[in-house]
Write a protein that holds these residues in place. Structure first.
Motif, short mmCIF file in Angstrom:
data_model
loop_
_atom_site.label_atom_id
_atom_site.label_comp_id
_atom_site.label_asym_id
_atom_site.label_seq_id
_atom_site.Cartn_x
_atom_site.Cartn_y
_atom_site.Cartn_z
N ALA A 272 29.85 35.02 35.61
CA ALA A 272 29.64 35.81 36.83
C ALA A 272 29.26 34.90 37.99
O ALA A 272 29.67 35.11 39.13
N GLN B 20 32.31 33.17 39.15
CA GLN B 20 33.12 34.11 39.93
C GLN B 20 32.58 34.24 41.35
O GLN B 20 33.34 34.23 42.32
N ILE C 177 33.50 31.14 43.32
CA ILE C 177 34.90 31.15 43.77
C ILE C 177 35.07 32.13 44.92
O ILE C 177 35.77 31.86 45.91
N TYR C 178 34.41 33.28 44.81
CA TYR C 178 34.49 34.29 45.85
C TYR C 178 33.94 33.74 47.18
O TYR C 178 34.52 33.96 48.23
N GLU D 98 33.92 30.63 48.05
CA GLU D 98 34.89 29.65 48.54
C GLU D 98 36.05 30.37 49.24
O GLU D 98 36.54 29.92 50.28
N LEU D 99 36.43 31.50 48.65
CA LEU D 99 37.50 32.31 49.25
C LEU D 99 37.08 32.80 50.64
O LEU D 99 37.88 32.79 51.59
N LYS E 86 42.58 30.70 45.22
CA LYS E 86 41.22 31.22 45.00
C LYS E 86 41.26 32.65 44.47
O LYS E 86 40.49 33.02 43.60
N VAL F 50 39.64 33.99 41.08
CA VAL F 50 38.73 35.15 41.00
C VAL F 50 39.23 36.11 39.92
O VAL F 50 38.45 36.60 39.09
N ALA G 73 38.55 34.67 36.52
CA ALA G 73 37.11 34.79 36.21
C ALA G 73 36.76 36.22 35.83
O ALA G 73 35.98 36.46 34.90
N LEU H 78 35.33 37.64 32.31
CA LEU H 78 34.11 38.44 32.27
C LEU H 78 34.32 39.71 31.44
O LEU H 78 33.47 40.13 30.66
#
Lengths: 177, 124
Positions: A2, A5, A8-9, A11-12, B107, B111, B114, B118
């Motif tokens: 998590a 994630q 990465i979010y 970074e986006l 990206k 996501v 990921a 999860l």
């Protein structure tokens, strides 16, 4: 996972903000505002100054966001800017006057909190700007040694030794209070 | 030696500040406003240079038709510089945007991966 994630979010969000996406930038501000404020407030010991510093930091981020080559480096890059702004704040005014004001404000702010916290905050305010930066990045922002070394652009070994020296000094200041 | 102070620092500094919501919203709005201003400024500069390059090009074309033989080469050079500048500006804009959109797609993909991890209960 998590956490990865979320990373990465974030970074986006940086990439979208670089492309001029207003909404992404808005979310980015919301995501980092609390961390920036918390860092600046402890560093300066003053809430109004912390808000000013946060705003100035975002102004620099807006101006230079497109020069950030890799979105993964946003955190260390942004904290470097924030840290410079905090250091500028202390440089601008006479250090002694600021320290007195800071301590007084801390005392008022922490009336309801326990005395030990107040003493520790007092001890933190007595550290040099460089030492304070290390302590805040490590314990307030929970950065790893590697992240701190990237943020401050110094070798990992130097971070470790300086942090050790700082903690020793902090312990002496805390016990001395 | 430092274990004690470290736990105290962890305890004290990990406490996140409760933001003054009104102040926070005001600051956020100011930051967004500054961001919008910057985007507007970049757009204005871009269009200003585009118009300047186009004018330069047309001045060159006009010069080719209306000048004496001696100055025709200079006018041709002006027209070419103006024309190439417009192309370069558009090319730079296209490259910068393409690079960002490709990275964004990557990206998004990360996501999604990921998220799938999860859902499948992977911890790392």
């Amino acid at each position: 996972m998590a956490q990865k994630q979320a990373k990465i979010y974030h970074e986006l969000l940086v990439l979208k903000a670089q492309a001029g996406d207003r909404h992404a930038f808005e979310v980015l501000v919301k995501v980092w505002e609390t961390s920036f404020f918390s860092y600046a407030r402890i560093y300066t010991g003053s809430e109004p100054a912390a808000w000013d510093i946060v705003q100035e930091t975002w102004l620099v981020i807006i101006r230079k966001l497109n020069s950030l080559s890799h979105p993964a480096r946003f955190k260390s890059w942004a904290f470097r800017i924030l840290n410079n702004k905090c250091a500028d704040y202390f440089r601008k005014a006479s250090a002694e006057r600021k320290l007195k004001q800071t301590i007084a404000e801390n005392r008022n702010h922490n009336d309801a909190k326990n005395l030990k916290n107040e003493m520790l905050q007092h001890a933190i305010q007595q550290l040099t700007t460089e030492q304070k930066t290390l302590v805040l990045l490590r314990f307030n922002q929970e950065m790893s040694i590697l992240e701190i070394s990237k943020t401050l652009r110094i070798p990992e070994g130097t971070v470790k030794s300086r942090l050790h020296r700082t903690l020793t000094k902090l312990k002496l200041l805390y016990q001395g209070d | 030696m430092n274990i004690d102070i470290e736990s105290k620092l962890n305890e004290l500094l990990k406490m996140k500040d409760d933001l003054d919501e009104l102040k926070s919203e005001k600051i956020q709005n100011q930051i967004i406003e500054d961001h919008d201003k910057k985007l507007k400024k970049v757009k204005i500069i871009y269009y200003f240079w585009l118009v300047a390059c186009i004018l330069f090009m047309f001045a060159g074309i006009y010069g080719i038709e209306h000048n004496s033989e001696n100055y025709k080469l200079l006018a041709l050079f002006m027209a070419l510089v103006g024309f190439n500048s417009t192309i370069l500006m558009k090319l730079w804009y296209w490259i910068a945007n393409t690079k960002l959109s490709v990275l964004q797609e990557l990206k998004q993909l990360q996501v999604q991966i990921a998220k799938m991890g999860l859902k499948n209960g992977k911890t790392d």
